[in-house]
Design a protein around this motif. Structure first.
Motif, mmCIF file in Angstrom:
data_model
loop_
_atom_site.group_PDB
_atom_site.id
_atom_site.type_symbol
_atom_site.label_atom_id
_atom_site.label_comp_id
_atom_site.label_asym_id
_atom_site.label_seq_id
_atom_site.Cartn_x
_atom_site.Cartn_y
_atom_site.Cartn_z
ATOM 1 N N UNK A 138 67.441 75.030 -74.739
ATOM 2 C CA UNK A 138 68.456 75.115 -73.695
ATOM 3 C C UNK A 138 68.298 73.927 -72.745
ATOM 4 N N UNK A 139 69.424 73.502 -72.178
ATOM 5 C CA UNK A 139 69.388 72.413 -71.200
ATOM 6 C C UNK A 139 70.496 72.627 -70.175
ATOM 7 N N UNK A 178 57.643 66.473 -87.006
ATOM 8 C CA UNK A 178 57.722 67.239 -85.764
ATOM 9 C C UNK A 178 57.854 66.302 -84.561
ATOM 10 N N UNK A 179 57.209 65.162 -84.640
ATOM 11 C CA UNK A 179 57.251 64.208 -83.527
ATOM 12 C C UNK A 179 58.675 63.714 -83.300
ATOM 13 N N UNK A 180 59.398 63.447 -84.382
ATOM 14 C CA UNK A 180 60.781 62.992 -84.246
ATOM 15 C C UNK A 180 61.645 64.056 -83.584
ATOM 16 N N UNK A 181 61.410 65.302 -83.943
ATOM 17 C CA UNK A 181 62.174 66.404 -83.346
ATOM 18 C C UNK A 181 61.892 66.521 -81.851
ATOM 19 N N UNK A 182 60.624 66.425 -81.461
ATOM 20 C CA UNK A 182 60.252 66.507 -80.049
ATOM 21 C C UNK A 182 60.829 65.329 -79.251
ATOM 22 N N UNK A 183 60.801 64.127 -79.853
ATOM 23 C CA UNK A 183 61.340 62.941 -79.178
ATOM 24 C C UNK A 183 62.836 63.092 -78.950
ATOM 25 N N UNK A 184 63.536 63.596 -79.955
ATOM 26 C CA UNK A 184 64.985 63.805 -79.798
ATOM 27 C C UNK A 184 65.267 64.768 -78.659
ATOM 28 N N UNK A 185 64.521 65.878 -78.605
ATOM 29 C CA UNK A 185 64.737 66.873 -77.559
ATOM 30 C C UNK A 185 64.492 66.278 -76.177
ATOM 31 N N UNK A 192 64.588 63.090 -75.190
ATOM 32 C CA UNK A 192 65.596 62.093 -74.850
ATOM 33 C C UNK A 192 66.951 62.742 -74.570
ATOM 34 N N UNK A 193 67.272 63.795 -75.316
ATOM 35 C CA UNK A 193 68.552 64.479 -75.111
ATOM 36 C C UNK A 193 68.596 65.124 -73.737
ATOM 37 N N UNK A 221 70.198 63.501 -66.628
ATOM 38 C CA UNK A 221 70.269 62.220 -65.920
ATOM 39 C C UNK A 221 69.440 62.221 -64.643
ATOM 40 N N UNK A 222 68.201 62.589 -64.756
ATOM 41 C CA UNK A 222 67.318 62.624 -63.594
ATOM 42 C C UNK A 222 66.684 61.253 -63.393
ATOM 43 N N UNK A 223 66.204 60.941 -62.176
ATOM 44 C CA UNK A 223 65.631 59.616 -61.915
ATOM 45 C C UNK A 223 64.319 59.346 -62.627
ATOM 46 N N UNK A 224 63.769 60.360 -63.334
ATOM 47 C CA UNK A 224 62.561 60.092 -64.093
ATOM 48 C C UNK A 224 62.856 59.913 -65.590
ATOM 49 N N UNK A 225 64.135 59.751 -65.916
ATOM 50 C CA UNK A 225 64.495 59.473 -67.306
ATOM 51 C C UNK A 225 63.951 58.103 -67.711
ATOM 52 N N UNK A 226 63.841 57.871 -69.005
ATOM 53 C CA UNK A 226 63.341 56.581 -69.474
ATOM 54 C C UNK A 226 64.412 55.504 -69.306
#
Length: 359
Positions: free
Chosen positions: A17-18, A36-43, A45-46, A52-57
């Motif tokens: 949920x987001x 699993x790492x790719x799945x976690x990275x996608x989540x 970044x999504x 859109x918080x100021x701590x986004x990459x």
């Protein structure tokens, strides 16, 4: 961040949920990850992108920024911006949270570019810095980033080049015979030199843009080639849309050229070539003539310098070139004006002299 393995396929997926930027709670599921790492990275970044918080990459911020740009920029402008960001910004900043990027980080990145073996020009370094500053301004305005570290750090490079290459009339006349075997090349360079229009404006011209009775040329569009497709677009800026007075001899050259075209319609492009063709012809002509190599765009500078030498005002030159404001003209060609200042002083000196020895 829960991730799951699909036992049937051996692949991984995430379901979570987001909260989107409007405050709505939503569910997202994405399948087909190899690890699993790719799945976690996608989540991760999504969620960063959605909230859109100021701590986004920085990479997430760029993705949002480019989505916004895509609806507002011409395809060629967008493509150039994308290339610059992908090659000069993302390799350094992509994984960094934007609220952790300090002025010292920007300074280190600047030094890396300035010391690069590619030896980037001062104007290009300035362009690169302006781009990263624009991205941080975007984050400050829309996503609560407190400060723009690029602005605090200070810029790099220079807005204007140290020197400007251009041809005199004599140099242009030496060059022209060596491209005159191709009528399209000869007339293209004649128009560029004697009108000062941009190469994109030249390549968008049709016969209907000329009024041979009034001896004027109407600039209303711009040509570009993008992903193998010819595009006719709006002029570069609102002031680029303009009417230019054209000398009689140039009108005659255009008319003669058009008469020799087979099965030509007045609303078709007069010069069905690309900018790369003009660059190639410039190289060919300068090699054969032996005069110094300049860029095609420098023919525009050549026209401006010729008008300055002839004493025309900066306002008139600005209008003829289609600059957005007279300050652009003065900043671009300021190094050509000192001689004119001396000329003004000499004329004032002559005016102050007595009419006769008795006075």
């Amino acid at each position: 961040m829960p991730t799951y393995k699909n036992e049937a396929t051996g692949s991984w997926y995430c379901a979570f949920y987001y909260t989107d930027w409007l405050g709505n709670r939503k569910k997202k599921k994405k399948e087909g990850f190899k690890t699993q790492r790719e799945a976690k990275t996608f989540e991760r970044q999504f969620i960063e992108k959605a909230e859109a918080s100021p701590d986004m990459s920085f990479g997430t911020l760029v993705s949002i920024y480019m989505e916004d740009c895509k609806t507002r920029l011409k395809p060629t402008t967008y493509s150039g911006k994308e290339c610059l960001i992908n090659t000069k910004l993302l390799p350094f900043f992509e994984e960094m949270p934007i609220n952790k990027i300090e002025p010292a980080t920007i300074r280190k990145w600047q030094n890396t570019l300035m010391e690069d073996e590619s030896d980037y020009s001062q104007t290009y370094l300035k362009t690169i810095h302006n781009q990263i500053s624009a991205i941080f301004n975007f984050a400050s305005k829309y996503y609560k980033l407190q400060t723009n570290p690029a602005r605090v750090c200070g810029s790099m490079g220079k807005k204007n080049a140290e020197s400007m290459l251009f041809w005199t009339v004599e140099e242009f006349r030496k060059f022209l015979p060596f491209v005159s075997d191709k009528p399209v090349s000869k007339l293209a360079f004649e128009i560029l030199f004697w009108t000062g229009i941009r190469s994109g404006e030249l390549l968008a011209l049709t016969l209907n843009d000329f009024d041979f009775d009034a001896k004027t040329l109407s600039i209303t569009k711009n040509y570009a080639r993008h992903e193998g497709e010819d595009l006719i677009m709006e002029p570069k800026t609102p002031k680029s849309r303009r009417l230019i007075a054209v000398p009689t001899f140039l009108c005659a050259l255009v008319q003669k050229y058009a008469e020799q075209l087979y099965d030509y319609e007045p609303n078709e492009r007069l010069f069905p070539v690309t900018k790369s063709y003009l660059h190639s012809e410039m190289t060919r002509g300068t090699k054969k003539s032996g005069i110094k190599r300049i860029r095609v765009h420098d023919l525009r500078h050549s026209h401006a310098s010729m008008l300055i030498e002839e004493g025309f005002s900066a306002l008139l030159i600005s209008e003829r070139l289609g600059h957005e404001c007279i300050e652009t003209t003065l900043q671009t060609y300021s190094h050509l004006y000192p001689n004119k200042q001396i000329e003004v002083a000499n004329r004032l000196e002559q005016m102050n002299k007595p009419d006769s020895p008795n006075e």
